[in-house]
Structure formats: structure tokens, C-alpha cells
Scaffold this motif. Structure first.
Motif, PDB file in Angstrom:
ATOM      1  N   GLY A  31       0.755  -1.348   0.007  1.00 15.77           N
ATOM      2  CA  GLY A  31       0.177   0.239  -0.181  1.00 15.77           C
ATOM      3  C   GLY A  31       0.984   1.300   0.166  1.00 15.77           C
ATOM      4  N   GLU A  32       0.226   2.159  -0.240  1.00 14.43           N
ATOM      5  CA  GLU A  32       0.944   3.554  -0.156  1.00 14.43           C
ATOM      6  C   GLU A  32       1.632   3.997   0.949  1.00 14.43           C
ATOM      7  OE1 GLU A  32      -1.030   7.779  -2.002  1.00 14.43           O
ATOM      8  OE2 GLU A  32      -1.647   7.291  -0.252  1.00 14.43           O
ATOM      9  N   THR A  33       2.818   4.660   0.996  1.00 17.60           N
ATOM     10  CA  THR A  33       3.326   4.996   2.161  1.00 17.60           C
ATOM     11  C   THR A  33       4.497   6.117   1.755  1.00 17.60           C
ATOM     12  OG1 THR A  33       4.612   3.938   3.907  1.00 17.60           O
ATOM     13  CG2 THR A  33       5.429   3.464   1.941  1.00 17.60           C
ATOM     14  N   THR A  34       4.936   6.870   2.891  1.00 14.97           N
ATOM     15  CA  THR A  34       5.721   7.996   2.625  1.00 14.97           C
ATOM     16  C   THR A  34       7.400   7.565   2.552  1.00 14.97           C
ATOM     17  OG1 THR A  34       6.432   7.945   4.852  1.00 14.97           O
ATOM     18  CG2 THR A  34       4.415   9.279   4.481  1.00 14.97           C
ATOM     19  N   VAL A  35       8.002   8.508   1.947  1.00 12.68           N
ATOM     20  CA  VAL A  35       9.407   8.248   1.692  1.00 12.68           C
ATOM     21  C   VAL A  35      10.313   7.901   2.818  1.00 12.68           C
ATOM     22  CG1 VAL A  35      11.550   9.109   0.858  1.00 12.68           C
ATOM     23  CG2 VAL A  35       9.446   9.625  -0.508  1.00 12.68           C
ATOM     24  N   GLY A  36       9.846   8.530   3.916  1.00 14.98           N
ATOM     25  CA  GLY A  36      10.383   8.435   5.310  1.00 14.98           C
ATOM     26  C   GLY A  36      10.110   7.083   5.831  1.00 14.98           C
ATOM     27  N   ARG A  37       8.849   6.276   5.735  1.00 12.88           N
ATOM     28  CA  ARG A  37       8.925   4.916   5.987  1.00 12.88           C
ATOM     29  C   ARG A  37       9.351   4.157   5.238  1.00 12.88           C
ATOM     30  NH1 ARG A  37       2.440   6.126   6.716  1.00 12.88           N
ATOM     31  NH2 ARG A  37       2.665   7.167   8.850  1.00 12.88           N
ATOM     32  N   TRP A  72       4.202  11.046  -0.585  1.00 12.36           N
ATOM     33  CA  TRP A  72       3.580   9.988  -0.626  1.00 12.36           C
ATOM     34  C   TRP A  72       3.938   8.887  -1.759  1.00 12.36           C
ATOM     35  CZ3 TRP A  72       0.915   7.455   3.398  1.00 12.36           C
ATOM     36  CH2 TRP A  72       0.592   8.475   4.475  1.00 12.36           C
ATOM     37  N   CYS A  73       4.296   7.655  -1.842  1.00 15.09           N
ATOM     38  CA  CYS A  73       4.372   6.932  -2.780  1.00 15.09           C
ATOM     39  C   CYS A  73       3.513   5.702  -3.074  1.00 15.09           C
ATOM     40  CB  CYS A  73       6.126   6.387  -2.581  1.00 15.09           C
ATOM     41  SG  CYS A  73       7.255   7.701  -2.629  1.00 15.09           S
ATOM     42  N   ARG A  74       3.130   5.381  -4.264  1.00 14.23           N
ATOM     43  CA  ARG A  74       2.303   4.208  -4.445  1.00 14.23           C
ATOM     44  C   ARG A  74       3.103   3.442  -5.682  1.00 14.23           C
ATOM     45  NH1 ARG A  74      -0.473   5.306  -8.870  1.00 14.23           N
ATOM     46  NH2 ARG A  74      -1.011   7.501  -9.155  1.00 14.23           N
ATOM     47  N   LEU A  75       2.806   2.298  -5.587  1.00 20.77           N
ATOM     48  CA  LEU A  75       3.439   1.180  -6.777  1.00 20.77           C
ATOM     49  C   LEU A  75       2.684   1.440  -7.875  1.00 20.77           C
ATOM     50  CD1 LEU A  75       5.324  -1.076  -7.367  1.00 20.77           C
ATOM     51  CD2 LEU A  75       3.429  -2.781  -6.622  1.00 20.77           C
ATOM     52  N   ALA A  76       3.272   1.461  -8.914  1.00 17.10           N
ATOM     53  CA  ALA A  76       2.987   1.518 -10.297  1.00 17.10           C
ATOM     54  C   ALA A  76       3.205   0.527 -11.061  1.00 17.10           C
ATOM     55  CB  ALA A  76       3.163   2.794 -11.068  1.00 17.10           C
ATOM     56  N   PRO A  77       2.553  -0.774 -11.083  1.00 16.19           N
ATOM     57  CA  PRO A  77       3.146  -1.900 -11.325  1.00 16.19           C
ATOM     58  C   PRO A  77       3.137  -2.226 -13.076  1.00 16.19           C
ATOM     59  CG  PRO A  77       1.087  -2.222 -10.495  1.00 16.19           C
ATOM     60  CD  PRO A  77       1.267  -0.922 -10.444  1.00 16.19           C
ATOM     61  N   GLY A  78       2.461  -1.300 -13.802  1.00 15.82           N
ATOM     62  CA  GLY A  78       2.517  -1.421 -15.165  1.00 15.82           C
ATOM     63  C   GLY A  78       3.730  -1.715 -15.877  1.00 15.82           C
TER      64      GLY A  78
END
Length: 122
Positions: A31-37, A72-78
Motif C-alpha cells: 500500500g501507499e506509504t511515505t518516503v520516510g517510512r 507519498w509513494c504508491r506502486l505503479a506495477p505497469g
């Protein structure tokens, strides 16, 4: 178009070539998370983590959104689909080669079982 696909595939494999980035992608798959995490498990600075995230962004594997001061970052699996397609060719290649090896070993084993035992002269 082929050149663009090759460039994308190169960027994906370059991004996946680093263990830290692979770990970050696994985290983002949850799931989405921060760069810090993303940085926390590696005891690295936010600047260092941001460089890794940038490499993932350049490969199209991560989308980053700034909300206030938080990234915030999220996976872009394409783009992983192209890498999977490329690797699938070699999976089929090795599966075929291993199937041939298995057949040859079974034939050799059957041939050895059908031969009469040789006498032991001790």
C-alpha cells in the motif's frame, strides 16, 4: 516504439538491480506509504531514500505525490508487465531444456534397468 520499450525495460531492470529498491517495491505492494517510512528499515537519510524513489519513478514503477511537506509513494506495477513478458521467454526456454534433460535421464535409467547385471569376480 521498440526503442521506447527497450528504454523502459532497461530502466525497470536497472531499478530492480538494487536490493534496497526491490525492498521498497515490496513495501509499496502492501500500500501507499511515505518516503520516510520507505527509508526507515535502511537507516538512511530522506535524501538517500529519495534518490532510490527517483530511480523507481524513472522506471515508471512508483508514483509520488506531495501532500504538504510529505512525499507519498504508491506502486505503479505497469512496467513490471514488460519485464515479466521478457523473462517469460527464458522461463519457457529453460522449462523446455529441463524437460528434455528429464526425458533423457529417464531413458538412461530405463536402459540401465533393462541390462542384465554383470558378474562380480571377487
Amino acid at each position: 516504439m521498440v526503442e521506447h520499450q527497450a528504454h523502459t525495460l532497461d530502466a525497470v531492470f536497472r531499478a530492480l538491480g538494487d536490493a534496497t529498491r526491490r525492498s521498497m517495491l515490496r513495501t509499496l505492494a502492501e500500500g501507499e506509504t511515505t518516503v520516510g517510512r520507505l527509508a526507515a528499515p535502511f537507516a538512511m537519510s530522506l535524501a538517500a531514500a529519495s534518490k532510490h524513489v527517483r530511480a523507481l519513478e524513472e522506471a515508471g514503477l512508483v508514483a509520488r505525490e506531495v501532500r504538504g511537506r510529505t512525499h507519498w509513494c504508491r506502486l505503479a506495477p505497469g512496467p513490471l508487465a514488460g519485464a515479466h513478458e521478457w523473462l517469460s521467454f527464458y522461463e519457457r526456454f529453460w522449462t523446455g531444456r529441463l524437460d528434455v534433460l528429464e526425458r533423457l535421464l529417464r531413458e538412461d535409467d530405463a536402459s540401465n534397468r533393462s541390462k542384465p547385471p554383470t558378474g562380480d569376480k571377487t
